[in-house]
Write a protein that holds these residues in place. Structure first.
Motif, short mmCIF file in Angstrom:
data_model
loop_
_atom_site.label_atom_id
_atom_site.label_comp_id
_atom_site.label_asym_id
_atom_site.label_seq_id
_atom_site.Cartn_x
_atom_site.Cartn_y
_atom_site.Cartn_z
N LEU A 31 0.87 -1.19 0.04
CA LEU A 31 -0.09 0.02 0.04
C LEU A 31 0.95 1.45 -0.04
O LEU A 31 2.12 1.09 0.08
N LYS A 32 0.54 2.36 -0.15
CA LYS A 32 0.90 3.64 -0.02
C LYS A 32 1.60 3.80 1.28
O LYS A 32 0.94 3.54 2.14
N PRO A 33 2.92 4.41 1.21
CA PRO A 33 3.50 4.57 2.69
C PRO A 33 2.90 5.82 3.21
O PRO A 33 2.79 6.69 2.50
N LYS A 34 2.67 5.54 4.79
CA LYS A 34 2.37 6.82 5.57
C LYS A 34 3.54 7.69 5.97
O LYS A 34 4.12 7.12 6.89
N ALA A 35 4.01 8.57 5.07
CA ALA A 35 5.13 9.43 5.30
C ALA A 35 5.37 10.28 6.60
O ALA A 35 6.24 10.37 7.24
N GLY A 36 4.00 10.51 7.15
CA GLY A 36 3.99 11.52 8.19
C GLY A 36 4.53 10.64 9.45
O GLY A 36 5.42 11.44 10.26
N GLY A 37 4.46 9.36 9.53
CA GLY A 37 5.14 8.72 10.84
C GLY A 37 6.57 8.82 10.91
O GLY A 37 7.20 8.97 11.94
N LEU A 38 7.12 8.46 9.80
CA LEU A 38 8.59 8.51 9.46
C LEU A 38 9.07 9.92 9.68
O LEU A 38 10.22 10.10 10.40
N TRP A 39 8.31 10.72 9.06
CA TRP A 39 8.62 12.25 9.26
C TRP A 39 8.94 12.71 10.85
O TRP A 39 9.88 13.24 11.04
N MET A 40 8.11 12.13 11.50
CA MET A 40 7.99 12.67 12.83
C MET A 40 9.00 11.97 13.58
O MET A 40 9.64 12.75 14.70
N VAL A 41 9.43 10.44 13.41
CA VAL A 41 10.25 10.07 14.24
C VAL A 41 11.68 10.71 13.76
O VAL A 41 12.67 10.82 14.57
N LEU A 42 12.08 11.06 12.59
CA LEU A 42 13.20 11.61 12.08
C LEU A 42 13.41 13.15 12.87
O LEU A 42 14.46 13.51 12.86
N GLN A 43 12.51 13.85 12.90
CA GLN A 43 12.48 15.05 13.70
C GLN A 43 12.63 14.88 15.21
O GLN A 43 13.44 15.75 15.70
N ALA A 44 11.95 14.00 15.74
CA ALA A 44 11.90 13.82 17.13
C ALA A 44 13.57 13.02 17.62
O ALA A 44 13.75 13.39 18.48
N MET A 45 13.92 12.56 16.69
CA MET A 45 15.27 11.86 17.05
C MET A 45 16.45 12.17 16.04
O MET A 45 16.82 11.43 15.28
N PRO A 46 16.60 13.57 15.85
CA PRO A 46 17.68 14.02 14.93
C PRO A 46 18.94 13.30 15.26
O PRO A 46 19.59 13.14 16.22
N LYS A 47 19.70 13.01 13.90
CA LYS A 47 21.09 12.51 13.89
C LYS A 47 21.16 11.17 14.55
O LYS A 47 22.12 10.66 14.88
N ARG A 48 20.03 10.42 14.80
CA ARG A 48 20.26 9.11 15.48
C ARG A 48 20.04 8.06 14.44
O ARG A 48 20.56 6.74 14.64
#
Length: 300
Positions: A188-205
């Motif tokens: 199915l089409k990916p829900k980009a919002g979830g990955l976006w939020m994780v990468l924002q909440a955990m920068p450079k991890r």
């Protein structure tokens, strides 16, 4: 019997996790102490389920034994999603190889007895699923989920951690695939919002994605099929997908459209890899069962 075993397993590990949280609060133990002991309970629950599936029900899943042990690194785990069985397969594949993953969960699951509160205590991000129309009418809803995700991920920033998500947001079915008009064959089409939020909440991890493809050799099993041992087999393939530096530390200035384009490209590759993995799964099944010998076929 399987249902009773899983309930007892949840009861024992769930009570242990709540007890650890209480001891940590009363005795003022550190967050590292609390998390380390909770993770042991989490892993014990996972191992208990694995033992039951393998030795009692006789289910044999082909895990990717080439996956390296990397307990000292952060991992962003992404898998395709077809059944509730997927969660057990993912956990059994990664346990002992990477830190036990925190899984993005729908907030309604918090009401599951012991499971909901235990996962909340362990820092599983619990978010709501909103339609595009609802978000357009009330943008504050998206900000609410971002705040919840940041709080959940703040604890994960202290030590090497794993975050796991089914990026499709729901289980794959031919009906959903048609309704979406998905451009992918098996996803199915990916829900980009979830990955976006994780990468924002955990920068450079995270500098890469730990990508899992789960292939079932027969029909996709239901949770009831799993309890009854009616799972023909499953094959897991792990790949590591490099995450561009531009998306390892995202903020409001990051080009969201460019990230979505990159994600769609990665998802297209994942879809193509599923075809390859299905072929490999078929070869393994053939090697295990062997060719039909003359005299043993139905068309004798």
């Amino acid at each position: 019997m399987s249902f009773i075993f899983i309930c007892v397993n949840i009861l024992v590990c769930g009570v242990a996790i709540h007890s650890i949280a209480f001891i940590a609060l009363v005795c003022k133990r550190s967050d590292q102490w609390r998390r380390a002991h909770m993770d042991r309970c989490y892993q014990a629950w996972c191992q208990g389920c694995g033992y039951w599936f393998h030795y009692v029900l006789g289910i044999h899943w082909r895990f990717d034994e080439g996956m390296k042990v990397q307990l000292d690194q952060n991992h962003l785990v992404v898998a395709n999603h077809q059944s509730w069985v997927d969660a057990f397969i993912v956990l059994l594949q990664v346990q002992g190889r990477i830190p036990m993953p925190r899984i993005f969960m729908k907030d309604t699951l918090v009401w599951l007895p012991l499971v909901g509160t235990a996962t909340k205590l362990m820092g599983f991000p619990q978010v709501k699923r909103y339609s595009k129309a609802k978000l357009a009418a009330n943008p504050a809803l998206a900000e609410r989920d971002r705040i919840i995700t940041r709080k959940a991920c703040a604890d994960l920033m202290q030590t090497p951690s794993s975050v796991m998500t089914f990026a499709e947001g729901t289980r794959f079915s031919s009906i959903k695939h048609a309704q979406q008009g998905s451009p992918y064959q098996y996803l199915l089409k990916p829900k980009a919002g979830g990955l976006w939020m994780v990468l924002q909440a955990m920068p450079k991890r995270f500098d890469r994605i730990t990508d899992l493809n789960i292939i079932y050799s027969g029909e996709v099993p239901t949770f009831w099929d799993l309890l009854c041992g009616r799972v023909n087999g499953a094959y897991v393939k792990v790949r590591h997908i490099e995450l561009p530096k531009a998306y390892q530390c995202m903020d409001s200035k990051t080009d969201k459209a460019a990230f979505f384009d990159w994600l769609n490209g990665y998802w297209q590759d994942k879809d193509h890899n599923i075809v390859t993995d299905q072929q490999q799964c078929s070869k393994l099944e053939f090697q295990q069962n062997g060719p039909i010998k003359k005299g043993n076929s139905l068309q004798n």
